[in-house]
Design a protein around this motif. Structure first.
Motif, PDB file in Angstrom:
ATOM      1  N   ASP A  10       0.835  -1.198   0.000  1.00 40.91           N
ATOM      2  CA  ASP A  10       0.000   0.000   0.000  1.00 40.91           C
ATOM      3  C   ASP A  10       0.873   1.253   0.000  1.00 40.91           C
ATOM      4  OD1 ASP A  10      -2.473   1.504   0.284  1.00 40.91           O
ATOM      5  OD2 ASP A  10      -1.777   1.933   2.326  1.00 40.91           O
ATOM      6  N   GLY A  11       0.622   2.150  -0.935  1.00 37.42           N
ATOM      7  CA  GLY A  11       1.329   3.416  -0.991  1.00 37.42           C
ATOM      8  C   GLY A  11       2.671   3.387  -1.687  1.00 37.42           C
ATOM      9  N   ILE A  12       3.092   2.220  -2.189  1.00 35.35           N
ATOM     10  CA  ILE A  12       4.413   2.087  -2.807  1.00 35.35           C
ATOM     11  C   ILE A  12       4.282   1.582  -4.238  1.00 35.35           C
ATOM     12  CG2 ILE A  12       6.653   0.941  -2.707  1.00 35.35           C
ATOM     13  CD1 ILE A  12       6.212   0.633   0.305  1.00 35.35           C
ATOM     14  N   ALA A  13       4.897   2.280  -5.172  1.00 41.02           N
ATOM     15  CA  ALA A  13       4.989   1.835  -6.562  1.00 41.02           C
ATOM     16  C   ALA A  13       6.444   1.483  -6.855  1.00 41.02           C
ATOM     17  CB  ALA A  13       4.509   2.916  -7.518  1.00 41.02           C
ATOM     18  N   VAL A  14       6.652   0.338  -7.485  1.00 41.82           N
ATOM     19  CA  VAL A  14       8.002  -0.091  -7.856  1.00 41.82           C
ATOM     20  C   VAL A  14       8.129  -0.028  -9.375  1.00 41.82           C
ATOM     21  CG1 VAL A  14       9.679  -1.970  -7.842  1.00 41.82           C
ATOM     22  CG2 VAL A  14       8.215  -1.595  -5.846  1.00 41.82           C
ATOM     23  N   VAL A  15       9.057   0.785  -9.851  1.00 40.80           N
ATOM     24  CA  VAL A  15       9.343   0.903 -11.281  1.00 40.80           C
ATOM     25  C   VAL A  15      10.586   0.063 -11.561  1.00 40.80           C
ATOM     26  CG1 VAL A  15       9.994   2.448 -13.162  1.00 40.80           C
ATOM     27  CG2 VAL A  15       8.303   3.184 -11.458  1.00 40.80           C
ATOM     28  N   THR A  16      10.442  -0.926 -12.438  1.00 37.58           N
ATOM     29  CA  THR A  16      11.533  -1.853 -12.736  1.00 37.58           C
ATOM     30  C   THR A  16      11.986  -1.704 -14.179  1.00 37.58           C
ATOM     31  OG1 THR A  16      10.602  -3.453 -11.164  1.00 37.58           O
ATOM     32  CG2 THR A  16      12.254  -4.272 -12.717  1.00 37.58           C
ATOM     33  N   VAL A  17      13.278  -1.529 -14.357  1.00 37.37           N
ATOM     34  CA  VAL A  17      13.882  -1.398 -15.687  1.00 37.37           C
ATOM     35  C   VAL A  17      14.513  -2.733 -16.067  1.00 37.37           C
ATOM     36  CG1 VAL A  17      15.602  -0.177 -17.063  1.00 37.37           C
ATOM     37  CG2 VAL A  17      14.345   1.036 -15.267  1.00 37.37           C
ATOM     38  N   ASP A  18      14.237  -3.193 -17.280  1.00 40.97           N
ATOM     39  CA  ASP A  18      14.777  -4.480 -17.729  1.00 40.97           C
ATOM     40  C   ASP A  18      15.113  -4.408 -19.212  1.00 40.97           C
ATOM     41  OD1 ASP A  18      15.541  -7.078 -17.995  1.00 40.97           O
ATOM     42  OD2 ASP A  18      13.556  -7.954 -17.719  1.00 40.97           O
ATOM     43  N   PHE A  19      16.368  -4.051 -19.509  1.00 45.31           N
ATOM     44  CA  PHE A  19      16.853  -3.986 -20.881  1.00 45.31           C
ATOM     45  C   PHE A  19      18.120  -4.836 -20.984  1.00 45.31           C
ATOM     46  CE2 PHE A  19      14.058  -0.388 -20.931  1.00 45.31           C
ATOM     47  CZ  PHE A  19      13.662  -0.230 -22.264  1.00 45.31           C
ATOM     48  N   PRO A  20      17.972  -6.154 -21.178  1.00 43.95           N
ATOM     49  CA  PRO A  20      19.151  -7.021 -21.283  1.00 43.95           C
ATOM     50  C   PRO A  20      20.043  -6.597 -22.456  1.00 43.95           C
ATOM     51  CG  PRO A  20      17.115  -8.292 -21.078  1.00 43.95           C
ATOM     52  CD  PRO A  20      16.709  -6.878 -21.354  1.00 43.95           C
ATOM     53  N   PRO A  21      21.366  -6.894 -22.409  1.00 49.12           N
ATOM     54  CA  PRO A  21      21.974  -7.690 -21.344  1.00 49.12           C
ATOM     55  C   PRO A  21      22.523  -6.872 -20.175  1.00 49.12           C
ATOM     56  CG  PRO A  21      23.528  -7.391 -23.140  1.00 49.12           C
ATOM     57  CD  PRO A  21      22.262  -6.717 -23.570  1.00 49.12           C
ATOM     58  N   VAL A  22      22.700  -5.536 -20.349  1.00 44.19           N
ATOM     59  CA  VAL A  22      23.363  -4.775 -19.286  1.00 44.19           C
ATOM     60  C   VAL A  22      22.590  -3.520 -18.877  1.00 44.19           C
ATOM     61  CG1 VAL A  22      25.685  -5.628 -19.831  1.00 44.19           C
ATOM     62  CG2 VAL A  22      24.831  -3.554 -20.964  1.00 44.19           C
ATOM     63  N   ASN A  23      21.324  -3.438 -19.274  1.00 38.36           N
ATOM     64  CA  ASN A  23      20.531  -2.245 -18.957  1.00 38.36           C
ATOM     65  C   ASN A  23      21.203  -0.969 -19.463  1.00 38.36           C
ATOM     66  OD1 ASN A  23      18.150  -3.275 -17.769  1.00 38.36           O
ATOM     67  ND2 ASN A  23      19.260  -3.694 -15.859  1.00 38.36           N
ATOM     68  N   ALA A  24      21.700  -1.044 -20.706  1.00 48.47           N
ATOM     69  CA  ALA A  24      22.122   0.166 -21.428  1.00 48.47           C
ATOM     70  C   ALA A  24      20.902   0.596 -22.229  1.00 48.47           C
ATOM     71  CB  ALA A  24      23.310  -0.133 -22.336  1.00 48.47           C
ATOM     72  N   LEU A  25      20.305   1.702 -21.858  1.00 50.80           N
ATOM     73  CA  LEU A  25      18.987   2.046 -22.385  1.00 50.80           C
ATOM     74  C   LEU A  25      19.052   2.728 -23.751  1.00 50.80           C
ATOM     75  CD1 LEU A  25      18.273   1.367 -19.449  1.00 50.80           C
ATOM     76  CD2 LEU A  25      16.701   3.307 -19.465  1.00 50.80           C
ATOM     77  N   PRO A  26      18.195   2.285 -24.671  1.00 54.06           N
ATOM     78  CA  PRO A  26      18.034   3.010 -25.929  1.00 54.06           C
ATOM     79  C   PRO A  26      17.264   4.298 -25.673  1.00 54.06           C
ATOM     80  CG  PRO A  26      16.399   1.268 -25.789  1.00 54.06           C
ATOM     81  CD  PRO A  26      17.292   1.129 -24.582  1.00 54.06           C
TER      82      PRO A  26
END
Length: 254
Positions: A10-26
């Protein structure tokens, strides 16, 4: 490859990033991350946001391969603007943001962590700006929020990293825990924050941002101007080409 949001408590949002293989974001990934954080913070039921990542490390910065295979400056401009939006989304989020850092936190990862309200890190976490080795500049603004000025400069000029334990000694990391306990530790801090009155916690976030000695949005934008100058001169392309060539030989590593 995605940015997802969940509500584990309750009251908490979790934002998860998942860009394999190393989370180098486009480029698109940075904008998606910004949108997810802003949306979570705008939800009146949310009083704290946890920003985490799946995979081997928290964030390895921008997707340099995307930049090098895109003709002209469109990818560079997109990455600059995307990073700016994502960093600002964390800083301007209406509620506190707890960053849960594991493994490598490099380049853009430091931008995200440096703009978070609190950091919980695993014992294997390392923080650094390899920008000069990648033909870029930027995020010194955010590293300066994690370590003292002279250490920031030495880390920036050498591209060395600092450990979670070192940042804990400087007071910028709230807790350092075994990797298996990272999510639990981040949720524990978020739960304590989320127990506060929602209206007051939003006022507190605005008040604390308002007394910051440095405007992180303008100072980071200033840095980005030098990144573009390095690109116009050609020096940035030389370093990125060398980086992509080495990593193609070695396999994907941050």
């Amino acid at each position: 490859m995605a940015v997802s949001t969940s509500v584990p408590r309750d009251g908490i949002a979790v934002v998860t990033v998942d860009f394999p293989p190393v989370n180098a974001l486009p480029v698109r990934g940075w904008y998606d991350l910004a949108s997810a954080v802003r949306t979570a913070g705008a939800d009146p039921q949310v009083r704290c946001v946890v920003l985490e990542a799946a995979g081997r490390g928290f964030n390895a910065g921008v997707d340099i391969k995307e930049m090098q295979r895109t003709a002209g400056h469109d990818a560079l401009i997109g990455a600059n603007r995307g990073c700016y939006e994502a960093f600002a989304a964390v800083y301007d989020c209406e509620v506190p943001v707890v960053a849960a850092i594991h493994g490598f936190c490099l380049g853009g990862g430091v931008g995200l962590a440096g703009n978070a309200d609190a950091i919980v890190a695993s014992e294997d976490a390392t923080f650094g700006l390899p920008e000069l080795d990648r033909g870029a500049l930027g995020a010194a603004t955010h590293l300066a929020r994690l370590v003292p000025q002279h250490l920031m400069r030495a880390l920036y000029y050498t591209s060395r990293t600092a450990t979670a334990h070192e940042l804990h000694q400087h007071g910028s990391v709230w807790r350092v825990v075994p990797r298996a306990e990272l999510s639990t530790a981040a949720l524990e801090l978020a739960t304590e924050i989320a127990a506060k009155d929602g209206s007051l916690i939003r006022l507190a976030k605005s008040a604390i941002n308002g007394i910051d000695p440095v405007d992180v949005r303008h100072s980071y934008r200033f840095e980005q101007g030098f990144t573009f100058e390095a690109n116009l001169s050609g020096v940035a392309d030389r370093h990125r080409d060398a980086f992509v060539s080495v990593k193609s030989t070695e396999g994907e590593q941050p």
